[in-house]
Every structure is written in C-alpha cells, then in structure tokens.
Design a protein around this motif. Sequence first.
Motif, PDB file in Angstrom:
ATOM      1  N   ARG A  70       0.843  -1.206   0.000  1.00 41.75           N
ATOM      2  CA  ARG A  70       0.000   0.000   0.000  1.00 41.75           C
ATOM      3  C   ARG A  70       0.875   1.251   0.000  1.00 41.75           C
ATOM      4  NH1 ARG A  70      -5.365  -0.642   1.152  1.00 41.75           N
ATOM      5  NH2 ARG A  70      -6.011  -2.744   1.772  1.00 41.75           N
ATOM      6  N   PRO A  71       0.429   2.315  -0.706  1.00 39.62           N
ATOM      7  CA  PRO A  71       1.222   3.556  -0.725  1.00 39.62           C
ATOM      8  C   PRO A  71       1.389   4.128   0.673  1.00 39.62           C
ATOM      9  CG  PRO A  71      -0.499   3.591  -2.405  1.00 39.62           C
ATOM     10  CD  PRO A  71      -0.790   2.412  -1.523  1.00 39.62           C
ATOM     11  N   TRP A  72       2.532   4.747   0.909  1.00 43.74           N
ATOM     12  CA  TRP A  72       2.820   5.386   2.200  1.00 43.74           C
ATOM     13  C   TRP A  72       3.165   6.839   1.956  1.00 43.74           C
ATOM     14  CZ3 TRP A  72       2.821   4.000   7.347  1.00 43.74           C
ATOM     15  CH2 TRP A  72       3.429   4.915   8.212  1.00 43.74           C
ATOM     16  N   GLY A  73       2.397   7.711   2.527  1.00 43.22           N
ATOM     17  CA  GLY A  73       2.676   9.126   2.394  1.00 43.22           C
ATOM     18  C   GLY A  73       2.394   9.640   0.996  1.00 43.22           C
ATOM     19  N   ALA A  74       2.849  10.854   0.761  1.00 38.69           N
ATOM     20  CA  ALA A  74       2.604  11.506  -0.529  1.00 38.69           C
ATOM     21  C   ALA A  74       3.736  11.178  -1.501  1.00 38.69           C
ATOM     22  CB  ALA A  74       2.513  13.016  -0.333  1.00 38.69           C
ATOM     23  N   PRO A  75       3.415  11.044  -2.787  1.00 36.62           N
ATOM     24  CA  PRO A  75       4.478  10.809  -3.776  1.00 36.62           C
ATOM     25  C   PRO A  75       5.315  12.069  -3.982  1.00 36.62           C
ATOM     26  CG  PRO A  75       2.363  11.094  -4.865  1.00 36.62           C
ATOM     27  CD  PRO A  75       2.076  11.091  -3.404  1.00 36.62           C
ATOM     28  N   MET A  76       6.486  11.880  -4.505  1.00 38.62           N
ATOM     29  CA  MET A  76       7.385  13.003  -4.801  1.00 38.62           C
ATOM     30  C   MET A  76       7.749  12.947  -6.282  1.00 38.62           C
ATOM     31  SD  MET A  76      10.894  13.859  -5.208  1.00 38.62           S
ATOM     32  CE  MET A  76      11.840  12.606  -4.357  1.00 38.62           C
ATOM     33  N   THR A  77       7.509  14.029  -7.007  1.00 34.25           N
ATOM     34  CA  THR A  77       7.745  14.105  -8.452  1.00 34.25           C
ATOM     35  C   THR A  77       8.900  15.053  -8.739  1.00 34.25           C
ATOM     36  OG1 THR A  77       5.410  13.682  -8.897  1.00 34.25           O
ATOM     37  CG2 THR A  77       6.706  14.589 -10.694  1.00 34.25           C
ATOM     38  N   PHE A  78       9.788  14.640  -9.651  1.00 35.36           N
ATOM     39  CA  PHE A  78      10.908  15.494 -10.043  1.00 35.36           C
ATOM     40  C   PHE A  78      11.258  15.180 -11.497  1.00 35.36           C
ATOM     41  CE2 PHE A  78      12.493  11.555  -8.362  1.00 35.36           C
ATOM     42  CZ  PHE A  78      13.575  11.212  -9.152  1.00 35.36           C
ATOM     43  N   THR A  79      12.175  15.970 -12.057  1.00 35.31           N
ATOM     44  CA  THR A  79      12.546  15.851 -13.467  1.00 35.31           C
ATOM     45  C   THR A  79      13.951  15.277 -13.591  1.00 35.31           C
ATOM     46  OG1 THR A  79      11.154  17.733 -14.070  1.00 35.31           O
ATOM     47  CG2 THR A  79      12.902  17.113 -15.631  1.00 35.31           C
ATOM     48  N   ALA A  80      14.095  14.323 -14.506  1.00 41.61           N
ATOM     49  CA  ALA A  80      15.420  13.779 -14.863  1.00 41.61           C
ATOM     50  C   ALA A  80      15.772  14.293 -16.258  1.00 41.61           C
ATOM     51  CB  ALA A  80      15.398  12.260 -14.827  1.00 41.61           C
ATOM     52  N   ASP A  81      16.853  15.034 -16.351  1.00 46.31           N
ATOM     53  CA  ASP A  81      17.303  15.596 -17.638  1.00 46.31           C
ATOM     54  C   ASP A  81      18.357  14.645 -18.209  1.00 46.31           C
ATOM     55  OD1 ASP A  81      17.843  17.130 -19.783  1.00 46.31           O
ATOM     56  OD2 ASP A  81      18.730  18.813 -18.686  1.00 46.31           O
ATOM     57  N   VAL A  82      17.975  13.886 -19.246  1.00 52.95           N
ATOM     58  CA  VAL A  82      18.864  12.895 -19.846  1.00 52.95           C
ATOM     59  C   VAL A  82      19.740  13.578 -20.902  1.00 52.95           C
ATOM     60  CG1 VAL A  82      19.000  10.699 -21.066  1.00 52.95           C
ATOM     61  CG2 VAL A  82      17.110  11.134 -19.466  1.00 52.95           C
ATOM     62  N   ARG A  83      21.057  13.429 -20.729  1.00 45.14           N
ATOM     63  CA  ARG A  83      21.998  14.066 -21.658  1.00 45.14           C
ATOM     64  C   ARG A  83      23.072  13.061 -22.074  1.00 45.14           C
ATOM     65  NH1 ARG A  83      23.357  19.608 -18.256  1.00 45.14           N
ATOM     66  NH2 ARG A  83      21.200  20.368 -18.027  1.00 45.14           N
ATOM     67  N   SER A  84      23.677  13.330 -23.243  1.00 45.33           N
ATOM     68  CA  SER A  84      24.863  12.612 -23.730  1.00 45.33           C
ATOM     69  C   SER A  84      24.621  11.113 -23.833  1.00 45.33           C
ATOM     70  CB  SER A  84      26.083  12.884 -22.821  1.00 45.33           C
ATOM     71  OG  SER A  84      26.326  14.272 -22.717  1.00 45.33           O
ATOM     72  N   VAL A  85      23.413  10.739 -24.265  1.00 45.83           N
ATOM     73  CA  VAL A  85      23.176   9.321 -24.503  1.00 45.83           C
ATOM     74  C   VAL A  85      23.850   8.945 -25.817  1.00 45.83           C
ATOM     75  CG1 VAL A  85      21.436   7.551 -24.921  1.00 45.83           C
ATOM     76  CG2 VAL A  85      21.011   9.370 -23.251  1.00 45.83           C
ATOM     77  N   PRO A  86      24.724   7.901 -25.903  1.00 44.00           N
ATOM     78  CA  PRO A  86      25.426   7.521 -27.151  1.00 44.00           C
ATOM     79  C   PRO A  86      24.431   7.206 -28.256  1.00 44.00           C
ATOM     80  CG  PRO A  86      26.340   6.366 -25.248  1.00 44.00           C
ATOM     81  CD  PRO A  86      25.111   7.052 -24.780  1.00 44.00           C
ATOM     82  N   SER A  87      24.911   7.514 -29.554  1.00 44.55           N
ATOM     83  CA  SER A  87      24.043   7.277 -30.714  1.00 44.55           C
ATOM     84  C   SER A  87      23.731   5.809 -30.869  1.00 44.55           C
ATOM     85  CB  SER A  87      24.715   7.807 -31.987  1.00 44.55           C
ATOM     86  OG  SER A  87      25.985   7.185 -32.167  1.00 44.55           O
ATOM     87  N   GLY A  88      24.711   4.966 -30.492  1.00 43.99           N
ATOM     88  CA  GLY A  88      24.447   3.535 -30.581  1.00 43.99           C
ATOM     89  C   GLY A  88      23.253   3.143 -29.745  1.00 43.99           C
ATOM     90  N   ALA A  89      23.168   3.765 -28.650  1.00 42.60           N
ATOM     91  CA  ALA A  89      22.028   3.462 -27.792  1.00 42.60           C
ATOM     92  C   ALA A  89      20.734   3.895 -28.453  1.00 42.60           C
ATOM     93  CB  ALA A  89      22.189   4.163 -26.434  1.00 42.60           C
ATOM     94  N   VAL A  90      20.820   5.077 -29.178  1.00 43.90           N
ATOM     95  CA  VAL A  90      19.624   5.554 -29.864  1.00 43.90           C
ATOM     96  C   VAL A  90      19.246   4.599 -30.974  1.00 43.90           C
ATOM     97  CG1 VAL A  90      18.653   7.434 -31.204  1.00 43.90           C
ATOM     98  CG2 VAL A  90      20.140   7.934 -29.248  1.00 43.90           C
ATOM     99  N   ILE A  91      20.294   4.182 -31.768  1.00 50.09           N
ATOM    100  CA  ILE A  91      20.010   3.248 -32.854  1.00 50.09           C
ATOM    101  C   ILE A  91      19.456   1.950 -32.307  1.00 50.09           C
ATOM    102  CG2 ILE A  91      21.108   1.865 -34.678  1.00 50.09           C
ATOM    103  CD1 ILE A  91      23.094   4.164 -35.054  1.00 50.09           C
ATOM    104  N   PHE A  92      20.003   1.508 -31.196  1.00 45.20           N
ATOM    105  CA  PHE A  92      19.526   0.264 -30.586  1.00 45.20           C
ATOM    106  C   PHE A  92      18.054   0.389 -30.189  1.00 45.20           C
ATOM    107  CE2 PHE A  92      18.702  -2.237 -26.772  1.00 45.20           C
ATOM    108  CZ  PHE A  92      19.007  -3.508 -27.220  1.00 45.20           C
ATOM    109  N   VAL A  93      17.703   1.506 -29.654  1.00 37.54           N
ATOM    110  CA  VAL A  93      16.318   1.713 -29.256  1.00 37.54           C
ATOM    111  C   VAL A  93      15.406   1.753 -30.465  1.00 37.54           C
ATOM    112  CG1 VAL A  93      14.713   3.333 -28.178  1.00 37.54           C
ATOM    113  CG2 VAL A  93      16.921   2.876 -27.109  1.00 37.54           C
ATOM    114  N   LEU A  94      15.876   2.496 -31.546  1.00 33.95           N
ATOM    115  CA  LEU A  94      15.048   2.579 -32.738  1.00 33.95           C
ATOM    116  C   LEU A  94      14.901   1.221 -33.394  1.00 33.95           C
ATOM    117  CD1 LEU A  94      16.383   5.927 -34.281  1.00 33.95           C
ATOM    118  CD2 LEU A  94      14.221   5.526 -33.082  1.00 33.95           C
ATOM    119  N   GLY A  95      16.003   0.472 -33.404  1.00 31.70           N
ATOM    120  CA  GLY A  95      15.920  -0.867 -33.992  1.00 31.70           C
ATOM    121  C   GLY A  95      14.984  -1.766 -33.223  1.00 31.70           C
ATOM    122  N   GLY A  96      15.073  -1.691 -31.964  1.00 36.16           N
ATOM    123  CA  GLY A  96      14.170  -2.505 -31.149  1.00 36.16           C
ATOM    124  C   GLY A  96      12.728  -2.133 -31.372  1.00 36.16           C
TER     125      GLY A  96
END
Length: 809
Positions: A765-791
């Motif tokens: 069961r949930p406990w207390g209030a949730p906490m929301t924040f932002t993750a700024d994703v930077r410098s992800v390698p292109s291979g990773a992008v191609i891998f994601v697109l291929g998948g």
Amino acid sequence: MGRGRTYRRAVVATATTVLVAITSALSTPAGAAAMVLADGREVDGAAMAAAQGRVPYGAVPADGRGARGGTMADGREARGGITADGRGAHGGTAADGRGARGGTTADGRQARDGTSHGRGPGGAAMDHAPSPRYPVSVELASLTPAVVRQGGELRISGRVTNTSGRRLGAARIGVRIGASGAIDTRGGLATVARRTPLTRADGPEVADRTARLAPLPTGAERGFRLTVPVPDLELDGAGAYALTVHVVRADGAGAGTVLGLTRTHLSAYPDATRLEPLRTTVLWPVLDTPRMEALTLRTQDSVLPVFRDDQLTAAFGPGGRLRRLVEMGRGQPVTWVLDPDLIVQAQAMAVGYRVARTPGDPDPQQATEGKGGAAAEGWLAALRAAVRGREVIALPYADPDLASLARGGGAPLAGLLRRASRTGRRVVDRALGVHARAGVGWPAGGELDDGIARYAKGLGLDTVLASGAGVASAGELVSEGATDDGAVSLEGGTTALRYDAAIASQLFASHPAAGASGAPARLRLRQRLLAETLTAARELPYARRELVMVPPRRMPLAVGRVLLTVVAEGRKAGWLEPAGFAAALRKPTAGRLRGFDGYPLARHASELPPSRLAAVVRDRLRMRALAKVLSDARATAASVRAALARSVATAWRADPAGAASYQRGVSRYLTASIASVRLVPKSTVVVTGGSATIPVTVDNGLQQDLTGVELRVLSSRPERLTARDRAMPVQASRAVSRTVRMRVEAYANGPVRLTAQLYTTADGRPWGAPMTFTADVRSVPSGAVIFVLGGTALIVLAVAFRLRRTRRP
C-alpha cells in the motif's frame, strides 16, 4: 335608600379588609412568608385575628379552609399547597399519590415536571426542593446515636443563622416526630425529604425537650444542642421516622410562629426486632480519568510514556483521593472494582514518565520529567495490601462507555476492546497478586437496553451492573418502585445484577465537602441511607433478599466514608448482612428489560458523539498502517491501542472538553508519526550516459528504526528513461535520513518526469505523498539511440506479422 345603605356597608367592609391586610403585611418580618404556628396552623407572615375570619395568602385557618397555598381540611387545595386527602395543585405533593404539575406522588407516580421513586432526570435524586423563605436557616451537624434502640438519649447538635435582614427576638428550638409513625414505603421517604413547610404530618412538638435561643442579630450564627430521651419520642417500633427540628418564636405577639426548620430521617431498631437481614453487596470503585497519552519518548535505555498532566501524583500521594479510597476500603466488607488502565498508569509512573507541556502535544521532546514515581509506587503497595483476600472485579480496559459504543462503535472497536480487556485482567492479576473477576460491564448510570446488552455480550461481558429501574424479574415480590434486588437472567445469556436505584441516586447526587462545612450534608446522607435500607428490610421482613449498593465511579471521599458508616451501623443493628459479589450473582431469576426506554434523554446528551467514535475507528486503521513500517512495532502498537481504548472511556462523560482534547491528541500523534517518514523533495537531476543512479532521500523522523517500506520510481517516458529496479527496500535508523540510489537506464536525450513513492512491504500500500521530479537525460550515445530505434522497429514488424496471420481464414 336600602340599596344605598347596603352599598355603603359593602364599601366600608371592603375598605376595612384592605386596611387589615395592609397592617398585617407591614407587621410581618422580612422573609417570613408561609410561617406556621407551633400547633400546626399555617399563616403567611404573621398570625391574623381569628375573629376576622380572613386568611391571607398561604395561611391555614383553624377550621381548615385555606386560600392559595394553604392546606384544607376537606382536601381542596390552591396553588402550591398540600391537601389532607392528597389532591394538589401546582407544585403540590399528594398523600394518596395524585399530584399536579411538578409534584411527586407518594406511591411513585409522577406528575408533570416531577420525579418518581426519588429519582430525577438521569437517575439523580430530587429530594431537596427549595425551602420557604424562613428567616432562620437551620442545619444539623450531628445526631447520636445514628440508630436509636430501646432507651438512652438522642443527642442533636447544629447551628442556626439569621438570614432575614433584621434582628429576631428570643426563640426556642424543638423536635417533632412524624405523626404517621414509621414510614412504610421507599417512596414515603422521598416525600418526607421533599416536604418543605411545616404541616400536621410533622407531628406535635416533643414536650419539655426544647432549647432556649437568645435574640439573633442580622446575619448572626449560633450553635445549639438538644438532648431528648428516646422514650419521649414515643416511637412505635422498628422503622424510619421523619424527624423535624424547628425554631419558633418564644414570646411576644407572634409566639409560636415558626422561624425555620430542617428535616432528616431517624432510624429505630429495638433490641427485640428480628427482621431477616438484607445480604448487602457494596462495590468500591477505584477509578479515575485517563491521563497517559499514546505518545512516548524513546531513549537509548528505555521508552518513557508521556502523560497529559501530572494530576495523578497528588491523587496517588498521601491524602490524595485515590490513596485515601484504598486506605478507607482496606479491611472493609466491600468488593473492589478496578480499571486495569489505572494500574498500568501507576506502573508506568513508578518506572519513569514524562509530562506533556500541553495536553495532546505530539512532540515528546517538549515533555518534562514526571515527579510522581514514589507516590505511584506507594499507592500500588497500599492497593496490593488492601485487596489481598478480597473480591476484585477487573472492568474492561479503560472502562469503556458501553452505551455510546453500542450506538456508534461498531465491530472494529469491539475487537480492539476485547483484546485490551484480555490484557487488562492479566495486568491486574500480576500487579496485585489476585485472581480478578473479568467479564463484568458497567454502563453509565446502570442504564440498560437491548442494544447495550447485545454489545456487552459481544465484548465477552456476561454480567452487567444495571439499575433496578430498568430491569425487572419475572417473580418480583414487591411492586415496581420498591427495593431493587437480585440478579436477573436476560435473553441472550446476559446476567443483569440489579443495584438499588434509590440508594444510587442519593450517592450520585451527594457531594458533601470535607471538614465541618460538609457535616450537615454528610449527616443528611447517612440518615437517608439508613432509612432506605431499614425500610427495604421491612418491605418483606422474613424474606431472604439481596441489596447491591453502587456509588459513583469517581467516588468522593466523604461519600465513601458515609457508605461504610451506614453498612457498619446497619450490620451492628441487625438489618444488614455484608455479602460478596459472587453471592449476589448466585441463582439469578428469569427477567426482562422494563417496557420503556431505560436510557434517559439527559444521559443521551453526555454520550460520546458518533463523529468522535468514527475518528477513533480511523485512528485504529492508521495505527495498523504505522505498525507495518516500524522495527519495534509491538511496543508502539500496544501504546496506541491503549490510548484508543482510553478515548472511549466512560470517565469522559464528566469532561466532554477533555474527551475531545484527548482524542485529538491521539490523532495528532498518529498524523505526526506517519508524516515523519517522507521523501525529501527535489526538483531536477541530470542523467548522463546510458546507465546511471538517481539518489532519493528518505527522512525518518521516528524514534525507532524504519523498516517495512520500499521505494518505487515510475517514469513518464519509459522509452527515454526507465528504472532497472522495480522496488528498493528502505532501512533507516531512528531520527536520521537515508539516501537510496535507484539504478536507471537511459535510451534517449530529453527531460523525463519521474515519480517516487514509498510503499509498505507487507501489503504494497502507498505510504505518504508521492514526490515528483525531473530527470534531464543528456549525452546518450548514438548507438544506444540506434539500438532503441531498432528494437522499436522489430516490435512493429512483429505486431504486423501477428495481425496478418490472425486475418487468414
């Protein structure tokens, strides 16, 4: 001419009448309304010439005819009077039982606004109506012996006070015994106590047994003593008699005019009397209002409970109410009635405790050290010695308000109270070295109806202390309104032990002060209880009967002292025989609840409101949730459960503001505890590379280690960023923060909204209030992008191939 003379005579007669009335009014002492002559005739202020044949307001002429407020020989009565045959107008009391508005009948029937059987709204006694405005106040301080026997002397002392505002001349003090002799019914005792003016029913003055009273200046107070040989009272056998002590003017034109009076009851029991004694069970409650909070203060060595205030220190100490009750009850033929919670509180104080800065404060750090450890330890030792070898009743834990719970408590609180009560009996047995009787419930005021009986049975309470006003046995020997006696078996398996309602009303309504100032009230209560018990014994003089006497839960010391005196005097005389609680329950007769709502409206108003009971139910659920995340859940849960039981205690009926404050304190404690385990807010984190960790801080403000929770992080864009761990367990020491590092995988650059939430491990069961924040994703390698697109492309092709196959016939 004849008519003119007749008219003039009528005018002269009318004027003469007015002048006589004005003269009488001017000669009347201030505040002397409704005075009575010593021979029993009543006048309003001063005696009027018999030759005039006129009777002022409230007077009674010699021939018995009366004006307003008077008593008439043929029984007719105007407002406020008492008729010889019992018919009465406003405020009157009828001898045969008929009464008008506000009156109370001798046979127990009740007129409008009046009371029956000596009981008022909610069971309170209504014996003392406002007295006439006599110029002298009379109070009795002592009456010896309490029970008169064959011979000897009756010694009376007291004091008189001039309250008229003017000087009063010489007077005498005399004694009267009721003209009707011994009072035969319990209702007759109440009638005597309510009667205010002097009437022929008070009997003649005992001749030559008076005391001289010197003139009294305004506001003067003077003591007096009277000694009357018992034979001069001309008592006609065993029974309770009306005793009147009056002050009358000794000389002058108004000689014989009554200036003041007081009444009490005189019990007589000659040596040759052989009544079957009443087997009398006296309950001795040692109870108090709850003081201990749900809050505790943890140290490295111990867990210290926090109390709302330190009032129990004085109550447990020498001279305190609870200490004196224990000392008074030791060695007496009483059945002890104890609240296990009071024992728990005393034990906690003896070990060490804290006192809140303000009641209900949720911060234990603000509490100060309690000073009552030695007093609590001494009280426990005194109680242990007093109950050794005696019958002890352990009430359900914290003495719950059965009536309020029956109407709004429901099953959740029933389960809580059953568990607490099982623990409570063990506490009493271990602490005092006794084997206490459990399974006994005590509804407020002893009122019982079907709902209360069913709820008590659901709590495991087989026996209920009930006022005899609401429970009847199938084979009653005396009609309703007489002595309530014996145990009664009700449908459903509940046994109602009836206690006497008339005696209870006297005990509940009496609050005599200690010392000389309370002597008149204590004497009045003692004489009334002796009269009640003796009259009860005379109802069925040769039948073996039970009598149960129940004082208030928070019994005043003076009431307890009077109660013990009454039992001792009745036992010495021979009409009372002490008996135990078990004996009173022996061989119950079949019975039923009376055919009216046994729960007065006045007592409904003092019930715990449904909204507060609902709040206690919610707090119970929150307590169960809190217990799931604690390393030492058992101690905290026990503390909160005990506080929840105290929240519905019967003692709060006398303190509704305190009840609301206590319940709010428990709620605030739970709210603060739950809010103490939280996620520390953050705004933005930067994720570089395809794999990373995100720190999330969990703040543990509790006083013990945090376990039983886990952290989950959800992504709003899982194609960009997702958590590798579905949940991470969280453990944090008390009063510290713990940083949990969640592993994530990044697939594409850009912002992602993440939501962190704590959950209980036991049930997710949930406990207390949730906490929301932002993750700024930077410098992800292109291979990773191609891998994601291929998948992604492979997933799309697979879905298309699947659809094509399903369309084939």
